[in-house]
Design a protein around this motif. Structure first.
Motif, mmCIF file in Angstrom:
data_model
loop_
_atom_site.group_PDB
_atom_site.id
_atom_site.type_symbol
_atom_site.label_atom_id
_atom_site.label_comp_id
_atom_site.label_asym_id
_atom_site.label_seq_id
_atom_site.Cartn_x
_atom_site.Cartn_y
_atom_site.Cartn_z
ATOM 1 N N PHE A 8 1.543 -6.704 4.582
ATOM 2 C CA PHE A 8 0.098 -6.565 4.481
ATOM 3 C C PHE A 8 -0.350 -6.243 3.068
ATOM 4 C CE2 PHE A 8 1.045 -5.302 8.901
ATOM 5 C CZ PHE A 8 0.419 -6.366 9.506
ATOM 6 N N TYR A 9 0.493 -5.502 2.362
ATOM 7 C CA TYR A 9 0.049 -5.016 1.063
ATOM 8 C C TYR A 9 0.784 -5.670 -0.092
ATOM 9 C CZ TYR A 9 -3.485 -1.625 2.154
ATOM 10 O OH TYR A 9 -4.659 -1.038 2.516
ATOM 11 N N ARG A 10 1.315 -6.862 0.136
ATOM 12 C CA ARG A 10 2.023 -7.524 -0.957
ATOM 13 C C ARG A 10 1.002 -7.951 -2.006
ATOM 14 N NH1 ARG A 10 6.331 -11.167 1.417
ATOM 15 N NH2 ARG A 10 7.009 -9.137 2.144
ATOM 16 N N GLU A 11 1.261 -7.542 -3.230
ATOM 17 C CA GLU A 11 0.244 -7.781 -4.251
ATOM 18 C C GLU A 11 0.553 -8.981 -5.116
ATOM 19 O OE1 GLU A 11 -0.853 -4.028 -6.351
ATOM 20 O OE2 GLU A 11 0.614 -3.281 -4.928
ATOM 21 N N ALA A 12 1.568 -9.732 -4.746
ATOM 22 C CA ALA A 12 1.967 -10.853 -5.587
ATOM 23 C C ALA A 12 0.781 -11.748 -5.892
ATOM 24 C CB ALA A 12 3.050 -11.655 -4.879
ATOM 25 N N GLY A 13 0.583 -12.035 -7.153
ATOM 26 C CA GLY A 13 -0.499 -12.928 -7.529
ATOM 27 C C GLY A 13 -1.791 -12.225 -7.867
ATOM 28 N N GLN A 14 -1.871 -10.921 -7.606
ATOM 29 C CA GLN A 14 -3.108 -10.205 -7.943
ATOM 30 C C GLN A 14 -2.951 -9.612 -9.345
ATOM 31 O OE1 GLN A 14 -4.859 -7.679 -5.003
ATOM 32 N NE2 GLN A 14 -3.764 -8.681 -3.339
ATOM 33 N N PHE A 15 -3.256 -10.391 -10.351
ATOM 34 C CA PHE A 15 -3.089 -9.919 -11.727
ATOM 35 C C PHE A 15 -4.418 -9.438 -12.268
ATOM 36 C CE2 PHE A 15 0.026 -13.394 -11.143
ATOM 37 C CZ PHE A 15 1.160 -12.608 -11.118
ATOM 38 N N LYS A 16 -4.330 -8.379 -13.015
ATOM 39 C CA LYS A 16 -5.561 -7.869 -13.635
ATOM 40 C C LYS A 16 -5.600 -8.360 -15.066
ATOM 41 C CE LYS A 16 -4.697 -3.910 -10.830
ATOM 42 N NZ LYS A 16 -3.752 -2.786 -10.906
ATOM 43 N N SER A 17 -6.681 -8.976 -15.445
ATOM 44 C CA SER A 17 -6.724 -9.531 -16.783
ATOM 45 C C SER A 17 -7.866 -8.968 -17.622
ATOM 46 C CB SER A 17 -6.827 -11.050 -16.718
ATOM 47 O OG SER A 17 -7.950 -11.383 -15.934
ATOM 48 N N SER A 18 -8.592 -7.982 -17.058
ATOM 49 C CA SER A 18 -9.621 -7.355 -17.894
ATOM 50 C C SER A 18 -9.664 -5.862 -17.571
ATOM 51 C CB SER A 18 -10.992 -7.982 -17.607
ATOM 52 O OG SER A 18 -11.399 -7.613 -16.309
ATOM 53 N N TYR A 19 -10.255 -5.091 -18.482
ATOM 54 C CA TYR A 19 -10.374 -3.654 -18.238
ATOM 55 C C TYR A 19 -11.204 -3.389 -16.997
ATOM 56 C CZ TYR A 19 -8.266 -2.576 -22.705
ATOM 57 O OH TYR A 19 -7.392 -2.450 -23.715
ATOM 58 N N LYS A 20 -12.231 -4.233 -16.806
ATOM 59 C CA LYS A 20 -13.118 -4.059 -15.671
ATOM 60 C C LYS A 20 -12.315 -4.138 -14.357
ATOM 61 C CE LYS A 20 -17.653 -5.617 -14.170
ATOM 62 N NZ LYS A 20 -17.609 -6.575 -13.087
ATOM 63 N N GLU A 21 -11.468 -5.140 -14.293
ATOM 64 C CA GLU A 21 -10.660 -5.287 -13.085
ATOM 65 C C GLU A 21 -9.687 -4.134 -12.940
ATOM 66 O OE1 GLU A 21 -8.746 -9.103 -12.949
ATOM 67 O OE2 GLU A 21 -10.676 -10.101 -13.296
ATOM 68 N N ASP A 22 -9.160 -3.702 -14.060
ATOM 69 C CA ASP A 22 -8.182 -2.630 -14.020
ATOM 70 C C ASP A 22 -8.809 -1.326 -13.528
ATOM 71 O OD1 ASP A 22 -5.554 -1.788 -14.395
ATOM 72 O OD2 ASP A 22 -6.106 -0.770 -16.258
ATOM 73 N N GLN A 23 -10.092 -1.180 -13.829
ATOM 74 C CA GLN A 23 -10.752 0.082 -13.461
ATOM 75 C C GLN A 23 -11.502 -0.017 -12.135
ATOM 76 O OE1 GLN A 23 -13.167 0.900 -16.855
ATOM 77 N NE2 GLN A 23 -11.482 1.816 -17.997
ATOM 78 N N ALA A 24 -11.325 -1.100 -11.416
ATOM 79 C CA ALA A 24 -12.075 -1.272 -10.169
ATOM 80 C C ALA A 24 -11.745 -0.149 -9.188
ATOM 81 C CB ALA A 24 -11.729 -2.614 -9.541
ATOM 82 N N ILE A 25 -12.709 0.159 -8.327
ATOM 83 C CA ILE A 25 -12.525 1.281 -7.390
ATOM 84 C C ILE A 25 -11.428 0.956 -6.384
ATOM 85 C CG2 ILE A 25 -14.444 0.473 -5.929
ATOM 86 C CD1 ILE A 25 -15.071 3.442 -5.432
ATOM 87 N N PHE A 26 -11.350 -0.312 -5.952
ATOM 88 C CA PHE A 26 -10.249 -0.745 -5.091
ATOM 89 C C PHE A 26 -9.591 -1.941 -5.751
ATOM 90 C CE2 PHE A 26 -13.363 1.060 -2.037
ATOM 91 C CZ PHE A 26 -12.605 2.150 -1.664
ATOM 92 N N PRO A 27 -8.538 -1.741 -6.540
ATOM 93 C CA PRO A 27 -7.965 -2.853 -7.300
ATOM 94 C C PRO A 27 -7.271 -3.885 -6.412
ATOM 95 C CG PRO A 27 -6.798 -0.808 -7.757
ATOM 96 C CD PRO A 27 -7.892 -0.470 -6.829
ATOM 97 N N ILE A 28 -6.869 -3.507 -5.221
ATOM 98 C CA ILE A 28 -6.117 -4.449 -4.379
ATOM 99 C C ILE A 28 -7.063 -5.140 -3.408
ATOM 100 C CG2 ILE A 28 -4.158 -4.667 -2.823
ATOM 101 C CD1 ILE A 28 -3.235 -1.944 -3.889
ATOM 102 N N LEU A 29 -6.874 -6.432 -3.254
ATOM 103 C CA LEU A 29 -7.748 -7.229 -2.388
ATOM 104 C C LEU A 29 -7.792 -6.688 -0.962
ATOM 105 C CD1 LEU A 29 -9.452 -9.873 -2.089
ATOM 106 C CD2 LEU A 29 -7.331 -10.954 -1.330
ATOM 107 N N GLN A 30 -6.600 -6.329 -0.448
ATOM 108 C CA GLN A 30 -6.517 -5.848 0.929
ATOM 109 C C GLN A 30 -7.399 -4.615 1.150
ATOM 110 O OE1 GLN A 30 -4.085 -6.914 -0.891
ATOM 111 N NE2 GLN A 30 -2.355 -7.734 0.283
ATOM 112 N N ASP A 31 -7.433 -3.728 0.152
ATOM 113 C CA ASP A 31 -8.263 -2.531 0.279
ATOM 114 C C ASP A 31 -9.733 -2.897 0.318
ATOM 115 O OD1 ASP A 31 -6.370 -0.629 0.510
ATOM 116 O OD2 ASP A 31 -6.301 -0.111 -1.614
ATOM 117 N N ARG A 32 -10.099 -3.855 -0.536
ATOM 118 C CA ARG A 32 -11.507 -4.265 -0.572
ATOM 119 C C ARG A 32 -11.918 -4.842 0.771
ATOM 120 N NH1 ARG A 32 -10.326 -5.825 -5.948
ATOM 121 N NH2 ARG A 32 -9.915 -7.988 -5.376
ATOM 122 N N ILE A 33 -11.054 -5.703 1.307
ATOM 123 C CA ILE A 33 -11.365 -6.282 2.624
ATOM 124 C C ILE A 33 -11.435 -5.186 3.680
ATOM 125 C CG2 ILE A 33 -10.532 -7.838 4.431
ATOM 126 C CD1 ILE A 33 -9.269 -9.508 2.182
ATOM 127 N N GLY A 34 -10.454 -4.283 3.619
ATOM 128 C CA GLY A 34 -10.403 -3.201 4.604
ATOM 129 C C GLY A 34 -11.673 -2.371 4.607
#
Lengths: 361, 438
Positions: A2-28
């Motif tokens: 469920f939490y495999r992060e393969a392919g979720q690369f952060k390429s900007s500071y904005k993404e790196d500082q997101a409140i939920f950096p992982i897609l699964q968390d955002r969906i959840g």
């Protein structure tokens, strides 16, 4: 899986500082919010919404408040009940202020009333936070205990706070925003949920910000924090202010939305303890933990209370009540032995394991 | 995750969620559902147990003897809240919609009464607070769903004052006397203060207030102060474990027990028996007489206890037990009224409200219901939810309570204006309109 992060690369500071950096968390979170707003009010019974979900949300808000102070900033407080009482009674005073001055009722909008009550509580919290500069740990806990007793005593003693009500009970005005009346349990739940969701989001962002990092630095080692440039005075007092703001809003919601009428006794020392237990069991220094802890402390006794009749076990209600205390106590001890860092830690571990599934280490 | 674990997880979640799901669908036959908020645990259990037992036993007797009320079986369900307002509200919400809806609530807790006063208004369920709760709730136009149904606290305070004046030989003789008011420092205890302040101004006695912190076990400091103040009379507004402690402490400071008068929640066997010999001579107000000689109690003995179905044999005939029975008798009479008027067996809360507003508990009716001489005569109306009624002063002789006064009535010239003012303030703060009684 469920939490495999393969392919979720952060390429900007904005993404790196997101409140939920992982897609699964955002969906959840999105699913959770949609369910809370659109499913719960329609699916659950009035009892569940009015007597379980609403108080749970309000206490979770108070637990977030205490968690900011105790979990993130490391200042132990036993004054939560007192601060909630300040919120409730100042909201009442704001709501009835205009009547006292001879104006029409409800001149101050309801949302503003509740937020102003939070501001008043923040100021009171700062006042009781001043000793934290000199004393720490258990000594500070005793100082905040004084806040608890003093505030309760003052609200009972000084008639002005209750508009000279004979029994010291305040009655909340109707919940009306722009002419819309929130009076069914579902509407009250939505009202509470909106407050809690926005404030939980704010808290989550706050603890990730400069201010929050200052709190954690002070918690972990105050001298080191001072050396790297955090000023203890401002940092500690800001923690007290923000924490009290949350508790104050929770208190106002408790009085206005949940109970409707409230006496100072509702914010007694037991309330402070219960909220401290929520933070300890849920997880110190975790916003999620505040919710889990509040659920554990408020829902479990009611759950245990409902079990014996449900399974057809016909014993007296007093026996059920005693069983409830015993099982509840045992469960608290069990969870603290199994996971001293609180239930939120279990979730984190689960997440870690799922990330590396099927070969967790 | 394996399939097995997944299935186990789902089953586990379902089991955990089950207790929160709603109740089974309503029964087909006619029933009357009377949920009862009780506190058999906690600091007020001494008072909570006999009041709960009285109510449960009474309805067990009615079901056994008459097969219910007017052919409708009575379902009584207890919900334990431990005198904790939050849990009381939770109990109310849990039970209110079960079995075609609850008919009436009687929480025996001022805190819960305050919290439910608003909710019962929206849910249209009467709230019976016989002899407790909001003092201003007797104004039926402001509190259409609350039934104090007996002299309220303020009325009781003035009645006790009348008794004191009688002891002294006239109300003008109480001038310059000192009266100590010992009260439990929560909403319940504080209800008594305004009326005593008013009376102190009017009659010129010296009022001293002594709060006792919740739940009332720690009283040493309070009684040291009282000893210093040397009051002529002590009036007590206590409940639960506080009372017996206070009685013992009063004896310790060698206070004349003849002049120590509790209110009607501070005058039961649960308060005097544990205090032992200290309690001899202690007085309290009461509107329900103790004893097992009344027909209704005899019926309970015969139909419930003789068959081994009783809840607490020790309590039968005690002050609080009998009081709970009287409360249920009034509800019973209200149900009968409503059934006759609306022609249905399974009445609803709204119809019961009409039934209670049209109660006529006179001597004949009390006789019929088996409580002649046991409780007050009342006749509430839509506008007046108190409905008159009087009470007595009883005294503990070491074995039982004996009535030692004439029937006392409130000083209504003081009480009613105060109630009206308070009710008007409530309506204004809540933004509500008074209900019409025409």
């Amino acid at each position: 899986m469920f939490y495999r992060e393969a392919g979720q690369f952060k390429s900007s500071y904005k993404e790196d500082q997101a409140i939920f950096p992982i897609l699964q968390d955002r969906i959840g979170i999105a699913v959770l919010l949609v369910a809370a707003y659109l499913v719960v009010p329609f699916v659950m019974s009035e009892y569940l919404i009015g007597a379980i979900m609403t108080p749970f949300l309000i206490l979770a808000l108070a637990a977030i408040g205490l968690n900011i102070l105790t979990g993130y900033a490391g200042q132990i407080s036993l004054g939560t009940g007192g601060f909630m009482a300040v919120g409730a009674f100042s909201a009442y005073k704001f709501a009835t202020w205009s009547i006292a001055l001879g104006g029409a009722e409800g001149t101050i909008p309801l949302v503003l009333t509740i937020l102003l009550a939070g501001v008043v509580t923040a100021i009171v919290g700062i006042m009781f936070g001043i000793p934290s500069l000199r004393i720490k740990g258990f000594y500070l806990a005793v100082a905040t205990l004084a806040a608890q007793f003093f505030i309760e005593w003052m609200l009972v003693k000084v008639g002005w706070f209750t508009n000279y009500s004979p029994s010291g009970v305040i009655t909340a005005p109707p919940l009306e925003i722009l002419g819309y009346l929130f009076d069914t349990p579902a509407e009250k739940y939505i009202f509470t949920l909106t407050f809690v969701a926005i404030m939980a989001w704010a808290a989550k962002n706050l603890v990730r910000s400069h201010i929050g990092r200052g709190w954690m630095a002070i918690r972990d080692m105050d001298i080191a924090a001072e050396i790297i440039g955090f000023r203890p005075l401002q940092t500690k007092l800001s923690a007290f202010a923000v924490s009290s703001f949350f508790c104050g809003v929770a208190g106002a919601l408790w009085a206005f939305v949940h109970l409707g009428t409230v006496e100072p006794e509702a914010f007694g020392i037991n309330r402070s303890f219960a909220i401290l237990f929520m933070v300890i069991i849920g997880g110190m220094g975790s916003i999620l933990g505040s919710f889990i802890g509040a659920a554990f402390i408020t829902l479990l006794p009611i759950f245990l209370n409902n079990v014996p009749p449900l399974i057809g076990w016909n014993i007296g209600v007093d026996m059920v009540a005693h069983l409830e205390f015993m099982i509840f106590g045992v469960l608290i001890i069990f969870f603290l032995i199994v996971e001293p860092h609180g239930l939120a830690r279990l979730w984190t571990i689960g997440k870690e394991k799922l990330r590396s599934w099927p070969f967790p280490y | 995750m394996s399939l097995k674990k997944f299935v186990l997880g789902v089953v586990g979640a379902a089991v955990l969620a089950a207790p929160f799901t709603t109740a089974a669908p309503a029964l087909a036959e006619d029933t009357l559902y009377l949920p009862k908020l009780v506190y058999r645990t906690g600091p007020f259990a001494p008072g909570g147990i006999p009041t709960a037992n009285g109510a449960v036993d009474y309805w067990a007797m009615i079901n056994e003897r008459d097969g219910g009320v007017g052919g409708a079986k009575v379902i009584v369900e207890e919900c334990e809240f431990g005198y904790n307002t939050d849990r009381g509200v939770e109990c109310y919400e849990r039970t209110k919609n079960k079995n075609n809806g609850a008919l009436i609530y009687q929480p025996y807790s001022t805190g819960v009464t305050y919290a439910l006063a608003d909710r019962t208004r929206t849910d249209k369920i009467p709230l019976m607070t016989m002899g407790y709760g909001r003092a201003d709730a007797g104004i039926g136009t402001a509190f259409p769903w609350v039934f104090p149904l007996m002299t309220n606290y303020w009325g009781q305070g003035t009645g006790i004052m009348k008794y004191i004046a009688e002891q002294e030989g006239g109300i003008d003789k109480v001038k310059d006397k000192t009266i100590a008011l010992v009260y439990l420092d929560i909403a319940y205890g504080k209800e008594s203060i305004p009326i005593f302040r008013t009376m102190s101004e009017k009659f010129g006695f010296n009022l001293k207030e002594y709060p006792v912190t919740f739940p009332g076990i720690e009283q040493k400091a309070t009684w040291l102060q009282i000893r210093r103040a040397k009051p002529d009379y002590i009036v007590m507004w206590g409940w639960g474990a506080m009372n017996q402690t206070a009685i013992k402490e009063a004896k310790n400071i060698r206070f004349n027990m003849e002049n120590f008068i509790g209110n009607w929640w501070a005058g039961a066997e649960q308060d005097t028996v544990p205090a032992g010999a200290s309690a001899v001579g202690y007085k309290s107000a009461t509107f329900s007489n103790a004893g097992k000689d009344y027909p209704v109690i005899q019926d309970i003995m015969k139909h419930v206890y003789a068959k081994g179905n009783g809840k607490g044999e020790d309590n039968v005939g005690q002050v609080l037990y009998n009081r709970a029975v009287i409360t249920q008798v009034f509800i019973h009479a209200g149900i009968l009224n409503a059934q006759a008027k609306f022609g249905v067996k399974a009445i609803n809360g709204e119809q019961l409200r009409w039934g209670l507003e049209n109660l006529k508990m006179d001597a004949a009716m009390n006789e019929k219901m088996g409580i002649a001489g046991m409780g007050p005569e009342i006749s509430p109306t839509c506008a007046d939810h108190v409905g008159g009624g009087g009470f007595f002063i009883q005294q503990w002789d070491g074995k039982k309570f004996n009535v030692v006064s004439e029937a006392l009535t409130p000083m209504n010239d003081l009480v009613i204006p105060a109630m009206e003012a308070s009710a008007a303030k409530y309506l204004k703060e809540k933004g509500l309109d008074a209900v019409s009684c025409n």
